[in-house]
Design a protein around this motif. Structure first.
Motif, mmCIF file in Angstrom:
data_model
loop_
_atom_site.group_PDB
_atom_site.id
_atom_site.type_symbol
_atom_site.label_atom_id
_atom_site.label_comp_id
_atom_site.label_asym_id
_atom_site.label_seq_id
_atom_site.Cartn_x
_atom_site.Cartn_y
_atom_site.Cartn_z
ATOM 1 N N UNK A 1 -10.529 0.690 -3.397
ATOM 2 C CA UNK A 1 -9.615 0.751 -2.267
ATOM 3 C C UNK A 1 -8.485 1.735 -2.545
ATOM 4 N N UNK A 2 -7.608 1.863 -1.564
ATOM 5 C CA UNK A 2 -6.528 2.833 -1.635
ATOM 6 C C UNK A 2 -5.439 2.332 -2.576
ATOM 7 N N UNK A 3 -5.246 3.034 -3.682
ATOM 8 C CA UNK A 3 -4.230 2.658 -4.663
ATOM 9 C C UNK A 3 -2.828 2.910 -4.133
ATOM 10 N N UNK A 4 -2.638 4.005 -3.391
ATOM 11 C CA UNK A 4 -1.303 4.350 -2.908
ATOM 12 C C UNK A 4 -0.785 3.307 -1.926
ATOM 13 N N UNK A 5 -1.638 2.878 -0.995
ATOM 14 C CA UNK A 5 -1.205 1.874 -0.023
ATOM 15 C C UNK A 5 -0.914 0.546 -0.707
ATOM 16 N N UNK A 6 -1.768 0.150 -1.643
ATOM 17 C CA UNK A 6 -1.534 -1.099 -2.370
ATOM 18 C C UNK A 6 -0.232 -1.037 -3.160
ATOM 19 N N UNK A 7 0.086 0.112 -3.743
ATOM 20 C CA UNK A 7 1.341 0.257 -4.486
ATOM 21 C C UNK A 7 2.544 0.139 -3.563
ATOM 22 N N UNK A 8 2.439 0.704 -2.362
ATOM 23 C CA UNK A 8 3.544 0.584 -1.411
ATOM 24 C C UNK A 8 3.731 -0.853 -0.955
ATOM 25 N N UNK A 9 2.652 -1.547 -0.669
ATOM 26 C CA UNK A 9 2.757 -2.953 -0.286
ATOM 27 C C UNK A 9 3.318 -3.791 -1.424
ATOM 28 N N UNK B 1 -2.452 -5.901 -5.666
ATOM 29 C CA UNK B 1 -3.407 -5.068 -6.391
ATOM 30 C C UNK B 1 -4.521 -4.630 -5.450
ATOM 31 N N UNK B 2 -4.988 -3.394 -5.592
ATOM 32 C CA UNK B 2 -6.090 -2.943 -4.735
ATOM 33 C C UNK B 2 -7.419 -3.528 -5.180
ATOM 34 N N UNK B 3 -8.271 -3.797 -4.218
ATOM 35 C CA UNK B 3 -9.643 -4.167 -4.529
ATOM 36 C C UNK B 3 -10.364 -2.927 -5.026
ATOM 37 N N UNK C 1 -2.934 4.020 6.010
ATOM 38 C CA UNK C 1 -3.566 2.700 6.039
ATOM 39 C C UNK C 1 -2.569 1.562 5.903
ATOM 40 N N UNK C 2 -1.264 1.870 5.822
ATOM 41 C CA UNK C 2 -0.274 0.828 5.547
ATOM 42 C C UNK C 2 -0.265 -0.238 6.634
ATOM 43 N N UNK C 3 -0.356 0.156 7.878
ATOM 44 C CA UNK C 3 -0.282 -0.784 8.985
ATOM 45 C C UNK C 3 -1.654 -1.211 9.491
ATOM 46 N N UNK C 4 -2.695 -0.943 8.717
ATOM 47 C CA UNK C 4 -4.027 -1.428 9.086
ATOM 48 C C UNK C 4 -4.061 -2.941 8.955
ATOM 49 N N UNK C 5 -4.445 -3.624 10.019
ATOM 50 C CA UNK C 5 -4.352 -5.078 10.057
ATOM 51 C C UNK C 5 -5.165 -5.778 8.993
ATOM 52 N N UNK C 6 -6.343 -5.246 8.659
ATOM 53 C CA UNK C 6 -7.213 -5.922 7.697
ATOM 54 C C UNK C 6 -7.115 -5.328 6.294
ATOM 55 N N UNK C 7 -6.094 -4.473 6.043
ATOM 56 C CA UNK C 7 -5.977 -3.901 4.705
ATOM 57 C C UNK C 7 -5.680 -4.991 3.685
#
Length: 643
Positions: free
Chosen positions: A87-95, A82-84, A484-490
């Motif tokens: 934060x980016x909803x699309x990246x959180x959904x992909x993860x 879940x996104x904080x 932002x998918x490969x951002x280390x601190x995402x």
């Protein structure tokens, strides 16, 4: 560090951990034996054997363990991201979709449930191991999850945190074939085991392990892993104005040029936590290097039972729920065995008679259980033998012990799906409340499991970001990863692993969420719910829905045309009414103007008269004003009256 130093550190770490955890391993092995049904110790078995009695087992521990285990398996929750807030909803959904796929592809939920059963319930601890398997995908690898039993690893005795953040080392052993070892080692190290052969002799380590004695013994190699936590110096490059920081991995000269070009940048020296791995095969060092998955942390997550880190004795500080049921179970076996022995050993019915006192001695053997005691001496007639009764207190004690086995670990009758009394009528809501109250006693065990699942999710996100390429992510998700998918601190600041509805895919989870929102009253169209529904032959249902929507649209179009016609008629009538009203108003204005002109002319004529003439004309004017009234009254009187 050379090979001798690494091997020395490994030996010292193993000996220190083994000396501390040996009492726990002994108790945990006994707990597992009790759960499986091996509930008599060696001395008790010898005692029963001397008395020609069987070591009977009435295993009630298994029922309680399987009850709690079944509840956990039945109420599994999915791992999602879940996104904080903000934060980016699309990246959180992909993860979230990728984690869901990963957990399903490697059967991680079953592995977690097995670790919960074997660790939290039976022995006290299991480890969940995350690793990357390159056997089928040499470029990206495949993330796998497996369980490490309690008797195949040793933790640092000083650890006290449930996430192993203060654990300094972990020792672990597996017995593997030579090909399996080759598949694990890096490509440049695989040739080192070509000349290593299994010794076939136990070295005394991990004596409680199922494969410690290597019963097959012919082709299995001792594969030991020595994981150590290390701290290395790290330079942090900071921009105080922007509030950003970044680890610097370049050389010192480039850093000096960068600082001179940008005076606002600052550097900060610190220590970075990491993990090193040393691999021994048959006590020979084969590999030594950083943690291979890119986690920079232990690839293990503990699933704990009852854990009291402030207690020093290892045999008691860590245990499962079986531990508190061992003594009642032992007493149940003893008491029931004693009761059965009393029944079997006593003469229930028979005869006592003097020799040659009956005509047909065989008749005595044909009644009761055929027990006859022949006696010499004075006996007038045969006497019947009556058995002694089993003490009533022994039966009551057995019932008390049966109840203790359920109540001591926190189970109750509602958890087993039955009421406490056959004559008690219990409402469904009350039964659920009692069941929830019973599970509250075991809440810390379920909390430990949820924490373990969250830690698995965090490590899984790091492994995905460190090992999977954008091409593999696109292949799994069907769409390219976000920027932002490969951002280390995402996964640290922008998204968190949480529990959700368990389903076979992300699409099924999306459908469950849609249904939940629909039930809450959200304005979600049924077409969106149907499109997301994971049902068979959905196309025919969608076609039926499309036809129904088309019919409703046609009907709505006809109603709309009728409403437009009614509106046009209403507007035409309103325009006609307005035109008539305007005409009437114009005529009224004309009449008013004529009347006004007549009055003006009369006033002008009167003004031209002198006062004397006006005085003479006044009687005539009054007479003229009265005359029409008399004439009107006369005409009304002359009209006939209709019947």
């Amino acid at each position: 560090m050379n090979e001798n130093d690494i091997k020395k550190d490994f030996t010292q770490a193993y000996e220190r951990a083994h000396a501390y955890w040996a009492p726990f391993l002994s108790e945990a092995n006994t707990d597992l034996s009790v759960m499986l049904g091996d509930q008599w110790d060696a001395s008790a078995k010898r005692y029963l054997e001397k008395q020609r009695r069987s070591a009977l087992v009435f295993n009630k521990v298994r029922r309680v363990v399987k009850l709690i285990e079944g509840y956990q398996r039945k109420n599994r929750l999915a791992l999602k991201v879940d996104p904080v807030e903000g934060s980016d909803q699309a990246t959180a959904s992909q993860l979230s979709a990728l984690c869901q796929w990963q957990m399903q592809s490697c059967n991680a939920y079953h592995v977690m449930s097995d670790a919960f059963s074997a660790g939290a319930l039976k022995t006290g601890v299991n480890l969940v191991n995350l690793f990357v398997d390159y056997s089928r995908d040499p470029l990206n690898g495949d993330i796998k999850i497996k369980r490490a039993p309690h008797n195949r690893f040793l933790l640092d005795p000083a650890f006290s945190e449930r996430d192993l953040s203060d654990c300094n080392y972990i020792c672990r052993r597996e017995l593997l074939t030579k090909d399996a070892v080759r598949s694990i080692l890096p490509a440049g190290k695989r040739h080192l085991i070509d000349n290593i052969s299994p010794r076939g002799v136990a070295d005394g380590k991990y004596e409680y392990g199922a494969l410690a004695r290597n019963p097959a013994g012919d082709n299995l190699l001792r594969y030991d892993e020595f994981w150590t936590r290390t701290h290395k110096p790290l330079t942090i490059l900071m921009d105080p104005a922007a509030g950003l920081s970044l680890p610097w991995k370049g050389d010192a000269q480039t850093l000096e040029r960068l600082l001179s070009a940008h005076p606002g940048l600052k550097i900060f020296e610190t220590m970075r936590r990491s993990v090193e791995l040393a691999v021994f095969v048959e006590d020979q060092l084969i590999h030594q290097g950083p943690e291979p998955g890119g986690l920079e942390d232990f690839p293990f997550v503990p699933v704990l039972g009852f854990f009291e880190p402030e207690y020093d004795q290892a045999s008691w500080k860590l245990q499962g729920i079986v531990r508190c049921m061992r003594d009642p179970q032992t007493e149940v076996n003893k008491r029931r065995s004693k009761m059965l022995d009393i029944i079997d050993s006593q003469i229930s019915t028979g005869w006592k008679a003097r020799e040659n006192s009956v005509v047909n001695p065989e008749a005595l053997y044909q009644s009761g259980q055929g027990q006859v005691v022949w006696m010499k001496g004075d006996m007038d007639q045969a006497q019947r033998l009556l058995p002694p009764d089993i003490p009533a207190g022994l039966m009551q004690l057995s019932e008390i012990l049966d109840k203790d086995i359920m109540e001591i670990p926190g189970a109750n009758s509602e958890l087993f799906g039955m009421a406490e009394s056959d004559h008690m009528q219990i409402a469904g809501i009350l039964a659920k409340m009692r069941q929830a109250a019973g599970l509250t006693i075991l809440q810390d065990i379920f909390d430990n499991y949820r924490l373990a699942k969250k830690l698995v999710g965090q490590k899984l996100i790091k492994l995905i970001q460190a090992n999977y390429t954008p091409q593999k992510v696109s292949r799994i998700l069907g769409q390219p990863p976000t920027r932002e998918f490969f951002t280390g601190d995402f996964g640290k600041y922008d998204a968190i692993p949480v529990e959700g509805v368990l389903s076979d895919s992300q699409r099924q989870m999306y459908f469950a969420q849609l249904v939940s929102l629909k039930q809450m009253g959200a304005p979600i169209p049924w077409k969106a719910v149907l499109d997301a529904a994971p049902i068979e032959d959905k196309g025919r249902l969608q076609a039926m829905l499309a036809e129904e929507e088309k019919a409703r649209a046609s009907q709505a179009q006809g109603q709309s045309a009728l409403m437009r016609l009614q509106k046009d008629l209403a507007r035409a009538k309103m325009r006609s009414d307005l035109a008539g009203a305007a005409q009437k108003q114009t005529q009224a204005m004309k009449n008013l103007a004529a009347e006004t002109g007549e009055r003006v002319r009369t006033a002008r004529e009167i003004a031209q008269m002198d006062r004397g003439a006006l005085r003479q004309a006044m009687p005539v004017i009054r007479k003229m004003q009265k005359e029409p009234n008399h004439a009107r009254d006369h005409r009304q009187a002359a009209q006939p009256v209709l019947p």
